[in-house]
Design a protein around this motif. Structure first.
Motif, PDB file in Angstrom:
ATOM      1  N   ARG A  31       0.825  -1.203   0.000  1.00 49.02           N
ATOM      2  CA  ARG A  31       0.000   0.000   0.000  1.00 49.02           C
ATOM      3  C   ARG A  31       0.862   1.258   0.000  1.00 49.02           C
ATOM      4  NH1 ARG A  31      -5.301   1.534   1.724  1.00 49.02           N
ATOM      5  NH2 ARG A  31      -5.842  -0.589   2.288  1.00 49.02           N
ATOM      6  N   ILE A  32       1.910   1.249   0.832  1.00 51.59           N
ATOM      7  CA  ILE A  32       2.761   2.445   0.910  1.00 51.59           C
ATOM      8  C   ILE A  32       3.481   2.685  -0.415  1.00 51.59           C
ATOM      9  CG2 ILE A  32       4.799   3.451   2.041  1.00 51.59           C
ATOM     10  CD1 ILE A  32       3.844   2.000   4.613  1.00 51.59           C
ATOM     11  N   VAL A  33       3.985   1.597  -1.030  1.00 54.36           N
ATOM     12  CA  VAL A  33       4.636   1.755  -2.338  1.00 54.36           C
ATOM     13  C   VAL A  33       3.643   2.349  -3.334  1.00 54.36           C
ATOM     14  CG1 VAL A  33       5.657   0.514  -4.296  1.00 54.36           C
ATOM     15  CG2 VAL A  33       6.292  -0.109  -1.970  1.00 54.36           C
ATOM     16  N   ALA A  34       2.384   1.872  -3.298  1.00 52.62           N
ATOM     17  CA  ALA A  34       1.375   2.381  -4.219  1.00 52.62           C
ATOM     18  C   ALA A  34       1.071   3.854  -3.954  1.00 52.62           C
ATOM     19  CB  ALA A  34       0.099   1.547  -4.113  1.00 52.62           C
ATOM     20  N   VAL A  35       0.989   4.226  -2.680  1.00 52.60           N
ATOM     21  CA  VAL A  35       0.743   5.637  -2.347  1.00 52.60           C
ATOM     22  C   VAL A  35       1.870   6.500  -2.900  1.00 52.60           C
ATOM     23  CG1 VAL A  35       0.658   7.316  -0.455  1.00 52.60           C
ATOM     24  CG2 VAL A  35      -0.611   5.179  -0.271  1.00 52.60           C
ATOM     25  N   PHE A  36       3.087   6.027  -2.694  1.00 49.64           N
ATOM     26  CA  PHE A  36       4.258   6.760  -3.160  1.00 49.64           C
ATOM     27  C   PHE A  36       4.203   6.942  -4.687  1.00 49.64           C
ATOM     28  CE2 PHE A  36       8.667   6.357  -4.739  1.00 49.64           C
ATOM     29  CZ  PHE A  36       9.211   7.497  -4.172  1.00 49.64           C
ATOM     30  N   CYS A  37       3.891   5.864  -5.425  1.00 47.75           N
ATOM     31  CA  CYS A  37       3.784   5.963  -6.881  1.00 47.75           C
ATOM     32  C   CYS A  37       2.662   6.923  -7.280  1.00 47.75           C
ATOM     33  CB  CYS A  37       3.508   4.592  -7.510  1.00 47.75           C
ATOM     34  SG  CYS A  37       4.842   3.409  -7.292  1.00 47.75           S
ATOM     35  N   ALA A  38       1.510   6.834  -6.590  1.00 45.03           N
ATOM     36  CA  ALA A  38       0.382   7.706  -6.925  1.00 45.03           C
ATOM     37  C   ALA A  38       0.757   9.171  -6.737  1.00 45.03           C
ATOM     38  CB  ALA A  38      -0.833   7.363  -6.063  1.00 45.03           C
ATOM     39  N   LEU A  39       1.510   9.442  -5.655  1.00 44.68           N
ATOM     40  CA  LEU A  39       1.895  10.836  -5.394  1.00 44.68           C
ATOM     41  C   LEU A  39       2.867  11.351  -6.451  1.00 44.68           C
ATOM     42  CD1 LEU A  39       2.202  10.891  -1.493  1.00 44.68           C
ATOM     43  CD2 LEU A  39       0.376  11.831  -2.904  1.00 44.68           C
ATOM     44  N   ILE A  40       3.862  10.540  -6.824  1.00 43.18           N
ATOM     45  CA  ILE A  40       4.823  10.977  -7.853  1.00 43.18           C
ATOM     46  C   ILE A  40       4.101  11.263  -9.165  1.00 43.18           C
ATOM     47  CG2 ILE A  40       6.798  10.319  -9.300  1.00 43.18           C
ATOM     48  CD1 ILE A  40       7.941   8.749  -7.189  1.00 43.18           C
ATOM     49  N   VAL A  41       3.263  10.309  -9.593  1.00 42.19           N
ATOM     50  CA  VAL A  41       2.564  10.463 -10.872  1.00 42.19           C
ATOM     51  C   VAL A  41       1.684  11.708 -10.842  1.00 42.19           C
ATOM     52  CG1 VAL A  41       0.816   9.441 -12.374  1.00 42.19           C
ATOM     53  CG2 VAL A  41       2.596   7.995 -11.403  1.00 42.19           C
ATOM     54  N   SER A  42       0.891  11.863  -9.774  1.00 45.04           N
ATOM     55  CA  SER A  42      -0.077  12.953  -9.736  1.00 45.04           C
ATOM     56  C   SER A  42       0.574  14.325  -9.609  1.00 45.04           C
ATOM     57  CB  SER A  42      -1.069  12.746  -8.591  1.00 45.04           C
ATOM     58  OG  SER A  42      -1.695  11.502  -8.739  1.00 45.04           O
ATOM     59  N   PHE A  43       1.643  14.415  -8.819  1.00 48.53           N
ATOM     60  CA  PHE A  43       2.290  15.721  -8.682  1.00 48.53           C
ATOM     61  C   PHE A  43       2.968  16.170  -9.973  1.00 48.53           C
ATOM     62  CE2 PHE A  43       1.985  15.820  -3.953  1.00 48.53           C
ATOM     63  CZ  PHE A  43       1.460  17.088  -3.876  1.00 48.53           C
ATOM     64  N   THR A  44       3.649  15.250 -10.682  1.00 44.76           N
ATOM     65  CA  THR A  44       4.295  15.664 -11.930  1.00 44.76           C
ATOM     66  C   THR A  44       3.237  16.178 -12.896  1.00 44.76           C
ATOM     67  OG1 THR A  44       4.189  13.387 -12.686  1.00 44.76           O
ATOM     68  CG2 THR A  44       6.314  14.136 -11.946  1.00 44.76           C
ATOM     69  N   VAL A  80      -3.436  10.704   0.906  1.00 39.78           N
ATOM     70  CA  VAL A  80      -2.941  11.096   2.222  1.00 39.78           C
ATOM     71  C   VAL A  80      -3.960  10.774   3.308  1.00 39.78           C
ATOM     72  CG1 VAL A  80      -2.233  13.050   3.651  1.00 39.78           C
ATOM     73  CG2 VAL A  80      -1.446  12.882   1.276  1.00 39.78           C
ATOM     74  N   SER A  81      -5.209  11.257   3.140  1.00 38.32           N
ATOM     75  CA  SER A  81      -6.164  11.113   4.241  1.00 38.32           C
ATOM     76  C   SER A  81      -6.656   9.676   4.393  1.00 38.32           C
ATOM     77  CB  SER A  81      -7.355  12.047   4.035  1.00 38.32           C
ATOM     78  OG  SER A  81      -8.077  11.665   2.896  1.00 38.32           O
ATOM     79  N   HIS A  82      -6.896   8.986   3.274  1.00 35.71           N
ATOM     80  CA  HIS A  82      -7.453   7.639   3.376  1.00 35.71           C
ATOM     81  C   HIS A  82      -6.353   6.583   3.500  1.00 35.71           C
ATOM     82  CE1 HIS A  82     -10.360   4.463   2.926  1.00 35.71           C
ATOM     83  NE2 HIS A  82      -9.632   3.922   1.974  1.00 35.71           N
ATOM     84  N   ASP A  83      -5.410   6.585   2.541  1.00 33.42           N
ATOM     85  CA  ASP A  83      -4.432   5.497   2.511  1.00 33.42           C
ATOM     86  C   ASP A  83      -3.368   5.625   3.579  1.00 33.42           C
ATOM     87  OD1 ASP A  83      -5.512   4.053   0.296  1.00 33.42           O
ATOM     88  OD2 ASP A  83      -4.896   5.745  -0.941  1.00 33.42           O
ATOM     89  N   LEU A  85     -12.836  13.056   7.172  1.00 40.73           N
ATOM     90  CA  LEU A  85     -13.313  14.047   6.201  1.00 40.73           C
ATOM     91  C   LEU A  85     -12.547  15.359   6.356  1.00 40.73           C
ATOM     92  CD1 LEU A  85     -15.375  14.327   3.948  1.00 40.73           C
ATOM     93  CD2 LEU A  85     -17.035  15.133   5.612  1.00 40.73           C
ATOM     94  N   ILE A  86     -12.292  15.732   7.605  1.00 41.81           N
ATOM     95  CA  ILE A  86     -11.515  16.956   7.840  1.00 41.81           C
ATOM     96  C   ILE A  86     -10.101  16.774   7.291  1.00 41.81           C
ATOM     97  CG2 ILE A  86     -10.476  18.447   9.615  1.00 41.81           C
ATOM     98  CD1 ILE A  86     -12.997  17.853  11.329  1.00 41.81           C
ATOM     99  N   ALA A  87      -9.508  15.581   7.560  1.00 42.77           N
ATOM    100  CA  ALA A  87      -8.158  15.309   7.060  1.00 42.77           C
ATOM    101  C   ALA A  87      -8.138  15.370   5.533  1.00 42.77           C
ATOM    102  CB  ALA A  87      -7.694  13.935   7.535  1.00 42.77           C
ATOM    103  N   ALA A  88      -9.194  14.827   4.903  1.00 43.54           N
ATOM    104  CA  ALA A  88      -9.261  14.837   3.436  1.00 43.54           C
ATOM    105  C   ALA A  88      -9.283  16.268   2.922  1.00 43.54           C
ATOM    106  CB  ALA A  88     -10.503  14.084   2.955  1.00 43.54           C
ATOM    107  N   ARG A  89     -10.096  17.112   3.567  1.00 46.42           N
ATOM    108  CA  ARG A  89     -10.193  18.509   3.110  1.00 46.42           C
ATOM    109  C   ARG A  89      -8.861  19.231   3.321  1.00 46.42           C
ATOM    110  NH1 ARG A  89     -16.325  18.792   4.520  1.00 46.42           N
ATOM    111  NH2 ARG A  89     -17.077  18.891   2.377  1.00 46.42           N
ATOM    112  N   LEU A  90      -8.240  18.984   4.500  1.00 48.41           N
ATOM    113  CA  LEU A  90      -6.964  19.658   4.764  1.00 48.41           C
ATOM    114  C   LEU A  90      -5.898  19.217   3.766  1.00 48.41           C
ATOM    115  CD1 LEU A  90      -6.714  19.721   8.668  1.00 48.41           C
ATOM    116  CD2 LEU A  90      -7.160  21.628   7.103  1.00 48.41           C
TER     117      LEU A  90
END
Lengths: 576, 85
Positions: free
Chosen positions: A127-140, A412-415, A431-436
């Protein structure tokens, strides 16, 4: 009647732009207020009851970014046949998505892509590896969108690029934070309508003008309207070779590279988290399949028009400027010169514009983006059509940015927070964490939009390679290979994304050498854009090899795989 | 058929459909649009060289048709096995 028509003529391009951009923004904000999210289920997957048509439209808007709307036709204009890699690559991926991923992920019925990877591979590490990949892809990817918003603002409304980025940030912030996936989905439906209208209207006008055929897809294969009986494409091939360029319908990339880039873009499209997550929002498996079809149909309307626009614009450009006196160029030429998108350098001081392939003799440099942005002006279309392009470009950039921000905030908030750091967090707290985290993500994206690191533009195109190298094999194997275990999947994802990052840094950014290595050093002659397909194959090979030497997955996980293969009984998406 | 046999039979038919549809997917894009582009370019339809047309138009139309054919096939298959609910 005559009076009001006269009034319409008298409104300037800039005022038209203020009117159209203002009206569309008011619409987006209105929708956001109407569709506020009240639960995490609404925030992450819009409550899970979106109709296939609405989801198809939202997916199409989510998918078509500033790059599709503003840059693609221009890139094809200058690349000719080679531009097909984007056309086939960015549409063919939907076939993979519809046939191999969407139905099964919908049946699985959770919130995010890391959710699937984490549960299917029964491992927090996965899961953490997937989160890391999702963040790299989405930020670029998202940094490029904010920059696109800034550029449209600055060119059409003559505000500073940074002010443009901040304005864009505020709008996205408003509806992404308030509405989550629910707000984003319904604003994207509106944004699809705006952007497709804005793209088609000028294309139809120009097609009529040049070929007498109102359908651009047919127009660019028709004869010219001047009665000469010459086909438009033959004429453009002729003009191109006359000026020393490759024949338009031939292109200049090697066959293997065209193949590799197309594959990387297709597989990358199918592996992009912000696209996949859209299929979690529909009611059931049947709707997931159908809405993938609708999404592609709506995307293909723009994608089959774009190559026509490329041909019209390239022909128009050559005819308007080539060997013409600089003193007599039309007004649009001077206007776009001030933005630096057209540069004329009279090397031989003859006062004529030489636009040729030979670098030493060529006097004209034209930016890709201008082919769509200035096309209506070049074709002398009415002011409101010119302004429409600005509203369309903004719709395209904002809709994609919002979709990406949602992936970042839910990662970030869910995974991370809910699934790893603090599983006891309440629904309200999550929900608050998701919005933040959405607020945080917008700020980071805005920062990159205002201070783009030199490499952002170069890297955006590679987000596809990264997605192809990481997610695609892990998801496919997770569905189609029951015995795939966590050791294999994790090793595959890590090897895939690391090799892609390495190749990108070495051959695209030149970080490991004094100078950027030459094309001749590319592995198998494959460009960094196409390397995603090699990294994907590596991922598959590593996953399967490691799996053979490690224990098979637990019985309950194998049972889960059998369950997601059967469409009936899809429950509502749930976080538990 | 037991529940298990039914699921296996359904999955087999599904895989068969995927194989056929993805073969067509490959042929129109990588085949007609890239590998055999030059050969097809010798044929001209209107102003379009055929290989060029497949690369910049035809393959995309086929993609859309493929997904809708898949949707129909799968809806029928779901009904046949009683998974349609």
């Amino acid at each position: 009647m005559v009076h009001s028509l006269f009034l319409v003529e008298a409104i300037s391009v800039q005022n038209w732009t203020y009117i159209l951009v203002g009206v569309t923004f008011a619409l987006y904000i209105g929708i956001a207020i109407w569709s506020r999210a009240g639960s995490t289920r609404e925030f992450y997957v819009a409550g899970g009851g979106v109709s296939p048509l609405a989801n198809g439209m939202a997916t199409a808007a989510d998918w078509m970014s500033a790059a599709s709307f503003i840059s693609m036709a221009g890139i094809i204009s200058f690349a000719g046949y080679d531009g097909a890699v984007y056309l086939m690559g960015w549409t063919g991926g939907y076939v993979l998505l519809a046939l191999l991923l969407a139905p099964y992920l919908r049946k699985f019925g959770k919130f995010t892509v890391p959710d699937f990877i984490g549960d299917r591979y029964y491992s927090k590490t996965a899961r953490i590896v997937a989160v890391f990949c999702a963040l790299i892809v989405s930020f670029t990817y998202v940094a490029g969108q904010m920059r696109g918003v800034g550029i449209v603002f600055s060119r059409f409304l003559e505000v500073d690029i940074n002010t443009g980025v901040i304005l864009g940030m505020l709008i996205v912030l408003f509806y992404a934070v308030l509405g989550g996936m629910k707000g984003i989905t319904y604003t994207q439906v509106a944004q699809y309508c705006v952007l497709i209208f804005a793209f088609m209207v000028p294309a139809i006008f120009i097609s009529l003008q040049m070929t007498g055929n109102p359908v651009p897809q047919l127009g660019f294969g028709s004869q010219l309207a001047d009665g000469s009986g010459t086909y438009l494409l033959d004429k453009l091939d002729g003009l191109s070779t006359e000026l020393g360029f490759a024949e338009y319908t031939q292109g200049s990339k090697s066959l293997i590279d065209v193949f590799a880039i197309t594959l990387a873009l297709m597989v990358g499209t199918a592996g992009l988290p912000h696209v996949i997550v859209r299929f979690f929002t529909v009611k059931n498996v049947k709707d997931a399949r159908k809405s993938a079809g609708i999404a592609l149909l709506l995307i293909v309307i723009l994608y089959t028009t774009a190559p026509a626009v490329s041909v019209f614009a390239r022909t128009n450009l050559i005819e308007t400027v080539s060997n013409k006196e600089y003193a007599n160029v039309p007004e649009w030429f001077k206007k776009w010169e001030t933005t630096g998108l057209i540069v004329f350098d009279d090397k031989n001081n003859d006062g004529l514009i030489q636009y040729v392939a030979n670098k030493d003799q060529n006097e004209l440099t034209v930016d890709n983006d201008i082919m769509v942005l200035a096309n209506p002006e070049i074709a002398k279309l009415p002011n409101w059509v010119i302004a429409l392009v600005a509203a369309g470009g903004l719709a395209a950039a904002l809709s994609t940015a919002a979709g990406l921000l949602l992936v970042i905030s839910s990662s970030v908030s869910h995974d991370l927070i809910k699934k790893i750091i603090n599983p006891k967090i309440s629904e309200k707290g999550e929900l608050i964490a998701a919005r933040l985290s959405a607020v945080g993500a917008v700020c980071v994206a805005g920062y990159f939009g205002i201070n783009p690191p030199g490499f952002v533009a170069a890297v955006v195109a590679l987000a596809f390679g990264l997605a192809a190298a990481s997610f695609f094999p892990a998801i496919i194997l997770g569905i189609f290979y029951k015995k795939m275990n966590k050791e294999g999947a994790i090793a595959g994802m890590v090897v895939g994304i690391v090799s892609m990052l390495f190749y990108m840094m070495k051959y695209k950014l030149g970080w490991f050498d004094e100078v950027l290595p030459d094309k001749s050093e590319w592995w198998f002659g494959i460009s960094p854009e196409g390397f995603g397909s090699i990294a994907m194959i590596l991922n598959f090979v590593v996953s399967i090899t490691i799996m053979k030497f490690t224990p098979e997955p637990p019985k309950n996980v194998q049972a889960m795989v059998e369950k997601i293969r059967i469409p009936s009984g899809a429950t509502k998406a749930t976080g538990h | 058929m037991t529940k298990q046999e039914k699921a296996t039979a359904y999955w087999k038919e599904n895989i068969k459909y995927l194989f056929i549809l993805l073969t067509i997917w490959f042929l129109v894009s990588y085949g007609a649009g890239i590998l055999f582009k030059d050969a097809l370019d010798t044929i001209k339809i209107g102003g379009f060289k055929l290989g060029f047309w497949f690369a910049q138009q035809g393959s995309m139309y086929v993609f859309v048709v493929l997904i809708f054919v898949y949707v129909r096939l799968m809806n029928k298959l779901d009904k046949k096995y009683g998974y349609g609910a």
